[in-house]
Scaffold this motif. Sequence first.
Motif, short mmCIF file in Angstrom:
data_model
loop_
_atom_site.label_atom_id
_atom_site.label_comp_id
_atom_site.label_asym_id
_atom_site.label_seq_id
_atom_site.Cartn_x
_atom_site.Cartn_y
_atom_site.Cartn_z
N VAL A 136 6.82 93.00 27.26
CA VAL A 136 7.10 92.46 25.93
C VAL A 136 7.71 93.54 25.04
O VAL A 136 8.68 93.29 24.30
CB VAL A 136 5.81 91.93 25.28
CG1 VAL A 136 6.08 91.41 23.88
CG2 VAL A 136 5.21 90.82 26.14
N ILE A 137 7.17 94.76 25.12
CA ILE A 137 7.66 95.86 24.29
C ILE A 137 9.06 96.31 24.74
O ILE A 137 9.97 96.45 23.93
CB ILE A 137 6.68 97.05 24.35
CG1 ILE A 137 5.33 96.64 23.74
CG2 ILE A 137 7.25 98.26 23.62
CD1 ILE A 137 4.24 97.67 23.92
N CYS A 138 9.21 96.51 26.04
CA CYS A 138 10.48 97.03 26.57
C CYS A 138 11.65 96.08 26.35
O CYS A 138 12.77 96.51 26.05
CB CYS A 138 10.33 97.34 28.06
SG CYS A 138 9.12 98.64 28.42
N GLN A 139 11.37 94.78 26.47
CA GLN A 139 12.44 93.79 26.33
C GLN A 139 13.03 93.82 24.92
O GLN A 139 14.23 93.67 24.74
CB GLN A 139 11.91 92.40 26.66
CG GLN A 139 12.99 91.32 26.59
CD GLN A 139 12.47 89.97 27.04
OE1 GLN A 139 11.34 89.86 27.52
NE2 GLN A 139 13.28 88.94 26.91
N HIS A 140 12.16 94.01 23.92
CA HIS A 140 12.64 93.95 22.53
C HIS A 140 13.04 95.32 21.97
O HIS A 140 13.79 95.39 21.01
CB HIS A 140 11.56 93.34 21.64
CG HIS A 140 11.40 91.86 21.83
ND1 HIS A 140 12.25 90.94 21.27
CD2 HIS A 140 10.50 91.14 22.54
CE1 HIS A 140 11.88 89.72 21.61
NE2 HIS A 140 10.81 89.82 22.38
#
Length: 552
Positions: A140-144
């Motif tokens: 979730v963090i890496c995607q955004h």
Amino acid sequence: MTTPAIPQPSLSGASEPSALAGTKTPLLSVKDLSVAFRQGDEISEVVDKISFEIHRGETLALVGESGSGKSMTALSILKLLPYPMAFHPSGEVWFESENLLRFSQSQMQRIRGNRIGMIFQEPMTALNPLHTIEKQIGEVICQHRGIKLRQARPLILNLLAKVQIPNAESRLKSYPHELSGGQRQRIMIAMALANEPDILIADEPTTALDVTVQKEILQLLKKLQRDEELGLLLITHDLNVVKHMAQKVIVMQRGRAVETADCSLIFTKPAHEYTRKLLLGKPQGRPVEISSDTPELLSTKQLCVSFTTQKSVFGRPLKQFHAVKNANICIESGKTLGIVGESGSGKSTLALAILRLLKSTGEINFKGSLISEIRESNLRAMRKDFQVVFQDPFASLSPRMTAAEIIQEGLNVHSKLSAEERAQRVGDVMNEVGLEVSMQNRYPHEFSGGQRQRIAIARALILNPSLLILDEPTSALDKTVQVQVVDLLRNLQRHRHLTYIFISHDLQVVKALSHKIIVMKDGEIVEQGDAEQVLTRPREPYTQELMAASLG
């Protein structure tokens, strides 16, 4: 473009909203939102022109029974419906002066999980069983943020600390099945908060959680909302949760908002008949009256269940987990024994051991027979005399079988009745549990949750058992449906002289059915006795904690 103003009453709720609430432009503004589905030439509308606003630091609760349109409304905000089969005949969803319903899927990707987070109802289903906790939160963090997983690790650890996961670093490599229900829900909250959203949508965040865990999760959500100044959209059928969380409440019925009011007014001066029905939707009454001199039906002595957690290279057990420790219980014919305790306390394990579905040591005495000593091949004929009803009727019923096929399955194994006799028995038991015989050729997905649980009860009853083990049979149901199922169970017990072992974390349901109660913690029975005494004058600190945590 400016966000359209939607008139709302001046509201103040159970927990004080931020001073910003009601003084600035709302974070989210939904106006005349409708949701419909196309199936061939047919169109069915599931949400009809609902409007509301959410301000920073404010909690709005959408309340109603299953099928009222709560989740459809929430999923519409993030455009997570199955378009183009789903569509919006009317409505606007304004966020930062933009109508989200006009956004493409690629545009919505920068909103989902980034500006608006969502906590889904069942974490075990929503979490990927094949990925570690670190990978799922990190994704979730890496995607955004466009960073690598190793760079995200400090952020992940900070999130785990924020949602109060103990020994956070040791949990990074854990998989969902290695966590408790409360810990899985905390992971879902961490994922929803990963990118510091402005709005959090919580869809039934405490359904099926123990009362103590439910209290912890609600306190955590309130703390996070206060610290982060979040706008919170809470979806629930549990008015006790609403009372502790919300400032504003919208009551939904069949896709429509039938009442919108201040939280305190909903509980003190409900205006709509449906709201009053929901407020009364909790199990009432007392257990079935039974003679004090009824004979013993079931007892256990020093019953233990252990699982090997580590073996040597030669297969010898090195470590064992003791799930049930020296359980001594006794239940008389026609009575209900309630078993309460948190997840992992050993409630269901004890029941499965009694059913001889798990290996155990110690004695199990049923109707004067020591069934713990009977071979499995000889036990099969006795199994029709003790049946079980599971927690989730949708999971426990085969989706490929009709209601009639499911109900008569036991007859096919334990009787030699003709097809006509089986059909007659199916019809009789369907009538007894409040199902129309004309429904017998329907499949499970064509029934409501309450109807599916009635099918599960009918399947158990058709063999005329003496003992029925009910493992959380009402936890997945709406409160009003719970009342119906509890009334049904009482009537069946009265007319059939059934004996129940009732496993639940809902103390209101336990109180309405149980003559005796045992309280379990870490595999041990820490307290047992008459239901009235245990519920009103508990002796043990753990039992007192359970009573205090109950939101009833």
